[in-house]
Design an enzyme around this catalytic site. Structure first.
Site, mmCIF file in Angstrom:
data_model
loop_
_atom_site.group_PDB
_atom_site.id
_atom_site.type_symbol
_atom_site.label_atom_id
_atom_site.label_comp_id
_atom_site.label_asym_id
_atom_site.label_seq_id
_atom_site.Cartn_x
_atom_site.Cartn_y
_atom_site.Cartn_z
ATOM 1 N N VAL A 1 4.811 15.529 -13.922
ATOM 2 C CA VAL A 1 6.046 15.290 -13.171
ATOM 3 C C VAL A 1 6.820 16.593 -12.987
ATOM 4 C CG1 VAL A 1 8.246 14.053 -13.130
ATOM 5 C CG2 VAL A 1 6.187 12.889 -13.936
ATOM 6 N N CYS A 2 6.903 17.379 -14.053
ATOM 7 C CA CYS A 2 7.625 18.655 -13.986
ATOM 8 C C CYS A 2 7.035 19.578 -12.918
ATOM 9 C CB CYS A 2 7.580 19.365 -15.332
ATOM 10 S SG CYS A 2 8.337 18.467 -16.682
ATOM 11 N N THR A 3 5.715 19.609 -12.842
ATOM 12 C CA THR A 3 5.055 20.494 -11.879
ATOM 13 C C THR A 3 5.399 20.102 -10.456
ATOM 14 O OG1 THR A 3 3.241 20.849 -13.450
ATOM 15 C CG2 THR A 3 2.816 21.417 -11.151
ATOM 16 N N LEU B 1 9.168 21.241 -9.773
ATOM 17 C CA LEU B 1 9.355 22.671 -9.519
ATOM 18 C C LEU B 1 8.784 23.061 -8.158
ATOM 19 C CD1 LEU B 1 10.699 24.803 -11.423
ATOM 20 C CD2 LEU B 1 10.134 22.668 -12.547
#
Length: 229
Positions: A49-51, A54
């Site tokens: 999810v973080c990728t 960003l």
């Protein structure tokens, strides 16, 4: 744990960031200068999810820059880890712009603790040492270094960055004109005359272009489109 509230001065800190492939030291307040800024955290590098988040921010970075907004991320890893992870982020959208803004290396969670961003709800959201990761938190900070918005998301849910940009538009417009913005407002839509504007001041500021629904609810066109002072 510190509870950072709306209207508080954003706590200052000194930290290492990864920016454009390099590790560097910053003082947060010096980095802020007199700009708007968004500080947003992530639980961990190399997570799905973080990728995507960003990557999405890198693609929309120009929209934030055009509004005079600086961006700074945070993840509970060191700068070397960030450097490698950013390569994955850039590769996710190979035809788009690369990630340009700094990411705080908060392996020891000092900044996360300072801002109250540690995840104490999900007992599984911890590192190998059992230390909680950060939740997905957003802080919008104005040029006076005051916190103007806070949002916290669960680890499973990616953020909607167009919504964060929408809030920036609302805050900046409301700081310049005596208005507020209604539900689901977006840039260019009609706005609400601020309740403090009464009597002759209404016409002075907004002319005859005011629609009164209730004495406390009055709409007018976006004043920035009319160059109203």
């Amino acid at each position: 744990m510190v509870n950072v509230r709306l209207g508080d001065i954003a706590p200052n800190f000194q930290t290492t960031v990864s920016e454009n492939g390099q590790a560097k030291e910053i003082d947060f307040h010096e980095w802020l200068g007199g700009s708007w800024a968004i500080l947003f955290s992530h639980p961990d590098d190399y997570t799905p999810v973080c990728t995507t988040e960003l990557s999405a921010v890198a693609l929309s970075y120009a929209d934030f820059k055009s509004r005079g907004v600086k961006l700074i991320g945070l993840s509970a890893n060191n700068a070397d880890s960030h450097k490698g992870w950013i390569k994955d982020i850039d590769a996710l959208s190979p035809n788009g712009p690369n990630l340009e803004f700094p990411i705080i290396a908060d392996e020891d969670r000092k900044v996360a603790e300072l801002y109250g961003m540690l995840d104490h709800l999900d007992a599984t959201n911890v590192d190998k040492k059992g230390i909680p990761f950060t939740v997905r938190t957003v802080f919008i900070i104005d040029p006076e270094k005051k916190v103007r918005l806070t949002l916290a998301y669960p680890a499973s849910t990616g953020r909607n960055f167009p919504e964060i940009l929408r809030v920036i538009d609302s805050l900046q417009l409301g700081d310049k004109y005596k208005i507020t913005t209604p539900a689901n407002w977006k840039k260019g839509d009609d706005v609400i005359v601020h309740p403090s504007v009464q009597g002759e001041k209404v016409k002075e500021l907004f002319g005859d272009d005011v629609k009164t629904v209730y004495p406390y609810l009055r709409f007018t066109a976006d004043p920035s489109s009319k160059h109203t002072v």
